[in-house]
Enzyme design. Sequence first.
Site, PDB file in Angstrom:
ATOM      1  N   TYR A  10       0.575  -1.284  -0.016  1.00  0.00           N
ATOM      2  CA  TYR A  10       0.084  -0.186   0.044  1.00  0.00           C
ATOM      3  C   TYR A  10       0.786   1.277  -0.153  1.00  0.00           C
ATOM      4  O   TYR A  10       2.156   1.065   0.133  1.00  0.00           O
ATOM      5  CB  TYR A  10      -0.887   0.120   1.082  1.00  0.00           C
ATOM      6  CG  TYR A  10      -1.888  -0.992   1.027  1.00  0.00           C
ATOM      7  CD1 TYR A  10      -3.150  -0.899  -0.011  1.00  0.00           C
ATOM      8  CD2 TYR A  10      -2.170  -2.115   2.121  1.00  0.00           C
ATOM      9  CE1 TYR A  10      -3.915  -1.847  -0.191  1.00  0.00           C
ATOM     10  CE2 TYR A  10      -3.204  -2.940   1.804  1.00  0.00           C
ATOM     11  CZ  TYR A  10      -4.044  -2.801   0.767  1.00  0.00           C
ATOM     12  OH  TYR A  10      -5.072  -3.807   0.704  1.00  0.00           O
TER      13      TYR A  10
ATOM     14  N   ARG B 134       2.568  -1.526  10.913  1.00  0.00           N
ATOM     15  CA  ARG B 134       2.599  -2.715  10.182  1.00  0.00           C
ATOM     16  C   ARG B 134       3.585  -2.594   9.364  1.00  0.00           C
ATOM     17  O   ARG B 134       3.723  -1.498   8.279  1.00  0.00           O
ATOM     18  CB  ARG B 134       1.400  -2.997   9.557  1.00  0.00           C
ATOM     19  CG  ARG B 134       1.321  -4.214   8.733  1.00  0.00           C
ATOM     20  CD  ARG B 134       0.268  -5.350   9.624  1.00  0.00           C
ATOM     21  NE  ARG B 134       0.406  -6.711   8.827  1.00  0.00           N
ATOM     22  CZ  ARG B 134      -0.855  -7.117   8.350  1.00  0.00           C
ATOM     23  NH1 ARG B 134      -1.851  -6.469   8.183  1.00  0.00           N
ATOM     24  NH2 ARG B 134      -0.662  -8.135   7.500  1.00  0.00           N
TER      25      ARG B 134
ATOM     26  N   HIS C 183       0.269  -7.102  -2.186  1.00  0.00           N
ATOM     27  CA  HIS C 183      -0.730  -7.821  -2.707  1.00  0.00           C
ATOM     28  C   HIS C 183      -0.536  -8.218  -4.207  1.00  0.00           C
ATOM     29  O   HIS C 183      -1.012  -9.385  -4.857  1.00  0.00           O
ATOM     30  CB  HIS C 183      -1.903  -6.933  -2.900  1.00  0.00           C
ATOM     31  CG  HIS C 183      -2.779  -6.873  -1.600  1.00  0.00           C
ATOM     32  ND1 HIS C 183      -2.844  -8.063  -0.784  1.00  0.00           N
ATOM     33  CD2 HIS C 183      -3.257  -5.649  -0.870  1.00  0.00           C
ATOM     34  CE1 HIS C 183      -3.511  -7.583   0.238  1.00  0.00           C
ATOM     35  NE2 HIS C 183      -3.520  -6.204   0.251  1.00  0.00           N
TER      36      HIS C 183
END
Length: 681
Positions: free
Chosen positions: A169, A217, A255
């Site tokens: 992200y 994270r 991802h």
Amino acid sequence: MNTPYPHLLAPLDLGFVRLRNRVLMGSMHTGLEDDPKKFTRLEAYFAERARGGVGLIVTGGFAPNIAGWAAPFSGRLTTRAAAARHRPITAAVHAEGGHIALQILHTGRYGYHPLAVAPSRLKSPISPFTPRALSARGIERQIRAFVRCASLAREAGYDGVEIMGSEGYFINQFIAAHTNRRTDGWGGSFENRIRLPLEIVARTRAAVGRDFILVYRLSMLDLVPEGSDWNEVVQLAQAIERAGATIINTGIGWHEARVPTIATSVPRAAFAWVTRKLKGQVGIPLCATNRINTPDVAEQILAGGDADMVSMARPLLADPDFVNKAAAGRADEINTCIACNQACLDHVFQRKIASCLVNPRAGHETELRYQPATKPRRFAVVGAGPAGLACATVLAGRGHQVDLFDSAAEIGGQFNLARRVPGKEEFGETLRYFRRRLQVTGVNVRLGVRADVPLLRDGGYDEVVLATGVTPRNPSIPGADEHRASGRVLGYAEVLLGRRECGPRVAVIGAGGIGFDVAEFLVSDRHSSALDLAAWQREWGVTDPAVARSGLAAPAVEPPARRVYLLQRKATPLGKGLGKTTGWIHRAALRMKRVEMMGGVNYETIDARGLLVSFGEARASPTLLEVDNVVLCAGQEPLCDLYEPLRHAGITVHKIGGAAVAAELDAKRAIDQGARLAARL
Ligand code: NAP
Ligand code: SF4
């Protein structure tokens, strides 16, 4: 503490707050975040998990601004009015003795909308939108949005925030040279590329004060080219600690990475070693993630010193009482997440509300309730596959008297086949759960009994539920019937159950879920890399990021045990109908094992030489596939012979699962139907 899970259940003192145990409910987008009208459902969903004993809940991602949206109108927290709408959620969790942090998720170039922004104008392979490259002022606006979002979270009653810096992200896109091609003070050197997370964490800490949990994270294993190497991971972690984080959570794989990281074929705790590498390098607690799905696995990680906390997201969808059951010595009653993704991530990617295949109440807590029966009655449930098991246990759990019949000697139906496929061993956990649940709820289980009309008519039942499942479709290929007797033509069940062995060359007819499973079974010859971490790492090219940047190595795949052809009549790519988030893994696994996938096929004949096929409407290019066996995986037909005779006998009868509709049947629909019917009766 007299428990098998002393480390898991030990409180964690963060100085200003004490978490009641080491379980962090990892962030999982449910779709309920996207619409404040659904916040009552979100409240019930989190309250149930807090009641179940979770130490720290992390919400699904909320964007700090519109540019950070996952998709148009997805959840964001940008105003005080919006913060006020979160208050009932945080209050409900606190009322249950839990703690809750809001995840701030800026998706950057993964945003599925035209307003997406990123460090550089580089489209991701998993989004059709090319992001806008941010100016320095634009970066400043994003940082302020993070800080504002965290302050609003505090105002909303959250105990903290998680800043999402991994999984590819926005923040991760700045850190990795893979996506950051900037030449200003936010790009180039590693120091410049990590400025963004450090500014966000430091300025958030300054804004929210010392007594607020700040989880960061951190991507410890990018699994994409030009990601971080291990020294950089350590450098970032230490700087994040200095900037004011309370806990570092582990991020594994972007991802867009072509390595599975959470699917059922990934070994349990496959990445705990990555978190362990960071132990001793920072002073704040570290949280391990990915494929931790039982209290034993979690305890092992903590007792072995790999981490200070464990993150579980999907396992708490599957069973909100996970922690309480473990603490009460009832771990065998836990409904285990089988990592199928079918009702959680697949739903999210289809913009549907996330639920759980093994627990249809997940995300539906306010409408699917298993209330005690006002007037207990007697039910017969015929068929002990997923639909029948769900129905029987919910009925009995509500106080009804239930007899469960199956002509087989064991419960499970199609799950007994699935659990034999290498990489699908987890399906056995669902059967363990149901076996125990049948005992706990007091279902009278009658295996090896074929229920017929007289038995059901004369048994004194108020109502009968038929969950008799499916029977394999016979594709009627010339020559098939005569070669069945010789064993050249086989059904998928006899192959998966090990009743018949296949030769070195096999054609699989039908490329649905079962065709793919059978192909995997045949090429791997029962060796499952899901049970062998070193083999799994070799197969997918995963290595120590201290050895190779990003943890990427060249895959080294074991040769296939057999030559397999996987065939379908449709001309579309094979495996198109498989799970949205897992289909690519099955296709990649078969490609690695050199399975020949053929579409647009006509099955002409089967003879002693093998299978003759032709292609397309013109039946062109006749080709003989010289194979020793042909395995039929051509779909299913409903098996429901009892329905009409029972109705004519005046019995109230219901059909669920494959017995009702076999087309596109999967366990998700079967369990959901069984549970919903049982909740109504
Ligand atoms: P499916 O997904 O409907 O696939 C059936 C396959 O058979 C298709 O590839 C279809 O392709 C072919 N087919 C259909 N009619 C045929 C005919 N008359 N002659 C030749 N081929 C024919 O069914 P499935 O693979 O049996 O899976 C059923 C469900 O179980 C799936 O929805 C899946 O989610 C679930 N599942 C179960 C397991 C398990 O082990 N029990 C495993 C995985 C998935 P063409 O029509 O193009 O030829
Ligand atoms: Fe786990 Fe499957 Fe349920 Fe998702 S749907 S939580 S992966 S069991």
